[in-house]
Scaffold this motif. Structure first.
Motif, PDB file in Angstrom:
ATOM      1  N   VAL A   1       7.139   8.749  -2.353  1.00 50.41           N
ATOM      2  CA  VAL A   1       7.754   8.768  -0.880  1.00 50.41           C
ATOM      3  C   VAL A   1       8.371   7.625  -0.415  1.00 50.41           C
ATOM      4  O   VAL A   1       8.215   6.504  -1.077  1.00 50.41           O
ATOM      5  N   PRO A   2       8.799   7.380   0.836  1.00 48.70           N
ATOM      6  CA  PRO A   2       9.311   6.279   1.269  1.00 48.70           C
ATOM      7  C   PRO A   2       7.996   5.061   1.447  1.00 48.70           C
ATOM      8  O   PRO A   2       7.236   5.441   1.734  1.00 48.70           O
ATOM      9  N   VAL A   3       8.322   3.707   1.039  1.00 48.37           N
ATOM     10  CA  VAL A   3       7.383   2.645   0.705  1.00 48.37           C
ATOM     11  C   VAL A   3       7.967   1.593   1.572  1.00 48.37           C
ATOM     12  O   VAL A   3       9.153   1.038   1.472  1.00 48.37           O
ATOM     13  N   LEU A   4       7.114   0.900   2.523  1.00 48.05           N
ATOM     14  CA  LEU A   4       7.521  -0.391   3.026  1.00 48.05           C
ATOM     15  C   LEU A   4       6.385  -1.294   2.288  1.00 48.05           C
ATOM     16  O   LEU A   4       5.133  -0.915   2.408  1.00 48.05           O
ATOM     17  N   PHE A   5       6.855  -2.562   1.624  1.00 46.24           N
ATOM     18  CA  PHE A   5       5.871  -3.218   0.956  1.00 46.24           C
ATOM     19  C   PHE A   5       6.065  -4.664   1.326  1.00 46.24           C
ATOM     20  O   PHE A   5       6.910  -5.423   1.702  1.00 46.24           O
ATOM     21  N   LEU A   6       4.768  -5.302   2.022  1.00 48.16           N
ATOM     22  CA  LEU A   6       4.812  -6.433   2.492  1.00 48.16           C
ATOM     23  C   LEU A   6       4.170  -7.317   1.493  1.00 48.16           C
ATOM     24  O   LEU A   6       2.912  -7.373   1.052  1.00 48.16           O
TER      25      LEU A   6
ATOM     26  N   ALA B   1       4.397   5.455   3.279  1.00 46.24           N
ATOM     27  CA  ALA B   1       3.116   4.767   3.080  1.00 46.24           C
ATOM     28  C   ALA B   1       3.713   3.039   3.279  1.00 46.24           C
ATOM     29  O   ALA B   1       4.702   2.743   2.874  1.00 46.24           O
ATOM     30  N   ILE B   2       2.741   2.462   3.801  1.00 40.28           N
ATOM     31  CA  ILE B   2       2.909   0.890   4.084  1.00 40.28           C
ATOM     32  C   ILE B   2       1.967   0.301   3.063  1.00 40.28           C
ATOM     33  O   ILE B   2       0.726   0.611   3.273  1.00 40.28           O
ATOM     34  N   PHE B   3       2.201  -0.696   2.450  1.00 38.59           N
ATOM     35  CA  PHE B   3       1.356  -1.199   1.341  1.00 38.59           C
ATOM     36  C   PHE B   3       1.491  -2.992   1.705  1.00 38.59           C
ATOM     37  O   PHE B   3       2.617  -3.244   2.262  1.00 38.59           O
ATOM     38  N   GLY B   4       0.719  -3.463   1.112  1.00 42.82           N
ATOM     39  CA  GLY B   4       0.814  -5.013   1.164  1.00 42.82           C
ATOM     40  C   GLY B   4       0.138  -6.006  -0.008  1.00 42.82           C
ATOM     41  O   GLY B   4      -0.662  -5.190  -0.656  1.00 42.82           O
TER      42      GLY B   4
ATOM     43  N   GLY C   1      -1.439   1.330   5.667  1.00 46.15           N
ATOM     44  CA  GLY C   1      -1.371  -0.140   4.859  1.00 46.15           C
ATOM     45  C   GLY C   1      -2.890  -0.592   4.823  1.00 46.15           C
ATOM     46  O   GLY C   1      -3.858  -0.043   5.161  1.00 46.15           O
ATOM     47  N   GLY C   2      -2.877  -1.549   4.730  1.00 43.14           N
ATOM     48  CA  GLY C   2      -3.993  -2.292   4.262  1.00 43.14           C
ATOM     49  C   GLY C   2      -4.085  -3.366   3.422  1.00 43.14           C
ATOM     50  O   GLY C   2      -3.276  -3.096   2.015  1.00 43.14           O
ATOM     51  N   ILE C   3      -3.765  -4.638   3.655  1.00 43.83           N
ATOM     52  CA  ILE C   3      -3.741  -5.733   2.454  1.00 43.83           C
ATOM     53  C   ILE C   3      -4.589  -5.850   1.429  1.00 43.83           C
ATOM     54  O   ILE C   3      -5.722  -5.464   1.836  1.00 43.83           O
TER      55      ILE C   3
END
Length: 250
Positions: free
Chosen positions: A193-198, A172-175, A150-152
């Motif tokens: 791929v699995p994604v978590l989005f903030l 991946a984590i995105f923001g 991530g990284g906002i």
């Protein structure tokens, strides 16, 4: 292939921090002082106007190392951190200041999107060369699973085309806090791929609808959106499915 060259090393509380360069790109690798070889690697992007070793970024990296035994890699984006400012960087920063001073959101959006495209075009190959070099390290190798941590804002504007382009990244984590534009949406549609989005719900410049549109574009069968009040500068990382990367990277 450009190799990785370490320039400094410190150890504290079981975490080894090594500064490095890959060509002209400066970076940092956080690793457990002891642990099995080929532990997963998390690539960690930073926000716009920031750098690879902000206190918040370093804290997240150290937590990832100590909690899960993973390696964490961060590099400075072009025109950020230790890297020199180009004439384009200088011009864009002046335009940002002017747009914020006058409250011209449309101008701010236009400048932001154009600059993000330019940075991603340069930064994605740099990240891939860095990952190539990291995989040459004997304690990591090509067997280590890779995630994007991530990284906002800018970290997502660069991270989405990176994850879309590199099949080595498996979660991946995105923001949010960045505009949805066609090139970014097109890249998101290639991510499975699995994604978590903030998602920051009340960002000063970016309407939440941009974040929702971007989240909807991901082609991932497993994707989760976490929204909280405030803008992209107040995103809360702790308590947001802390085990997401550990679950998918092993």
């Amino acid at each position: 292939m450009t190799s990785l060259r370490f320039t400094s090393r410190t150890t504290s509380d079981g975490v080894v921090e090594r500064d490095f360069t890959v060509g002209e790109v400066p970076g940092v690798l956080w690793s457990p002082a002891a642990g099995p070889d080929h532990a997963p690697v998390v690539l960690m992007g930073h926000g716009g106007g920031l750098h690879k070793k902000t206190p918040a970024q370093r804290a997240r990296a150290v937590d990832t190392v100590t909690r899960w035994g993973f390696h964490v890699v961060a590099i400075d984006a072009p025109g950020h951190g230790e890297r020199p400012l180009s004439a384009e960087d200088e011009q864009v920063r002046d335009e940002f200041k002017q747009a914020m001073k006058t409250g011209d959101i449309e101008r701010f959006r236009k400048v932001s999107v154009g600059y993000a495209l330019s940075l991603a075009e340069r930064a994605v190959p740099e990240w891939q060369r860095t990952l190539d070099a990291v995989q040459e390290l004997p304690e990591i190798g090509t067997e280590a699973p890779i995630g994007y941590g991530g990284g906002i804002s800018l970290g997502t504007a660069i991270g989405i085309p990176l994850v879309a382009a590199d099949s080595r990244i498996s979660a991946a984590i995105f923001g949010g806090g960045f505009f949805a534009y066609e090139e970014e949406l097109a890249a998101a549609r290639h991510i499975t791929v699995p994604v978590l989005f903030l998602l920051p719900w009340d960002d000063q410049y970016v309407d939440r609808q941009d974040g929702l549109e971007l989240f909807d574009a991901f082609a991932s069968k497993e994707k989760t959106l976490h929204a909280n009040p405030g803008d992209h500068r107040t995103i809360r990382w702790h308590g947001v499915d802390d085990g997401f990367l550990a679950r998918h990277l092993g």
